[in-house]
Scaffold this active site. Sequence first.
Site, mmCIF file in Angstrom:
data_model
loop_
_atom_site.group_PDB
_atom_site.id
_atom_site.type_symbol
_atom_site.label_atom_id
_atom_site.label_comp_id
_atom_site.label_asym_id
_atom_site.label_seq_id
_atom_site.Cartn_x
_atom_site.Cartn_y
_atom_site.Cartn_z
ATOM 1 C CG HIS A 1 -2.052 -1.012 1.076
ATOM 2 N ND1 HIS A 1 -2.965 -1.262 2.075
ATOM 3 C CD2 HIS A 1 -2.392 -1.814 0.031
ATOM 4 C CE1 HIS A 1 -3.834 -2.179 1.648
ATOM 5 N NE2 HIS A 1 -3.508 -2.535 0.421
ATOM 6 C CD GLU B 1 -2.020 3.879 3.277
ATOM 7 O OE1 GLU B 1 -1.674 3.227 2.254
ATOM 8 O OE2 GLU B 1 -3.154 3.804 3.755
ATOM 9 C CB CYS C 1 -5.900 -1.204 5.375
ATOM 10 S SG CYS C 1 -4.160 -1.667 5.256
ATOM 11 C CB CYS D 1 -1.389 1.231 6.109
ATOM 12 S SG CYS D 1 -0.967 0.470 4.530
HETATM 13 ZN ZN LIG Z 1 -2.967 -0.343 3.819
#
Ligand SMILES: [Zn+2]
Length: 159
Positions: free
Chosen positions: A77, A79, A103, A106
């Site tokens: 992801h 992040e 999420c 992250c």
């Molecule tokens: Zn994430």
Amino acid sequence: MKRTDYISWDEYFMGIALLSAMRSKDNNSQVGACIVSPENKILSLGYNGMPIGCNDDDMPWEREGDDLNTKYMYVCHSELNAILNSPHNDLTGARMYVTLFPCNECAKAIIQSGIKELIYLSDKYHDTHASIASRRMFNMTGVKYRAYQPTGREIHLEV
Ligand SMILES: [Zn+2]
């Protein structure tokens, strides 16, 4: 007299997060993140993508089917990429601009990195367990989070 219609720090850094998202190869989800120091210096950028060295053309981008053939097993992801790819070792006290609320995976990385504030654009997964878990951890650890207020001057991106 100086210009008065210059963009704010929030517009500037969310704009850069949006621009970063445009680098994503994912057909269904493009997310960008921008980490900024308390002095408003950019510390790192990220977008969702395959791990370094995993060829984008050889990796699956599907969302359904055998899980080994879905993107979820592999994609990093935005992040996490922004945190791991930062040339700065210490992100303590920094803030992160991200085009989609993080999420739970992250969120863990954000907390562990020392980032203290999160500014997000979309919150379309607000009611999912992942988002609920993220908010629970942010609330416990004192990571502030707030929704970005669009001004109409942003790059247009479906998020
Ligand atoms: Zn994430």
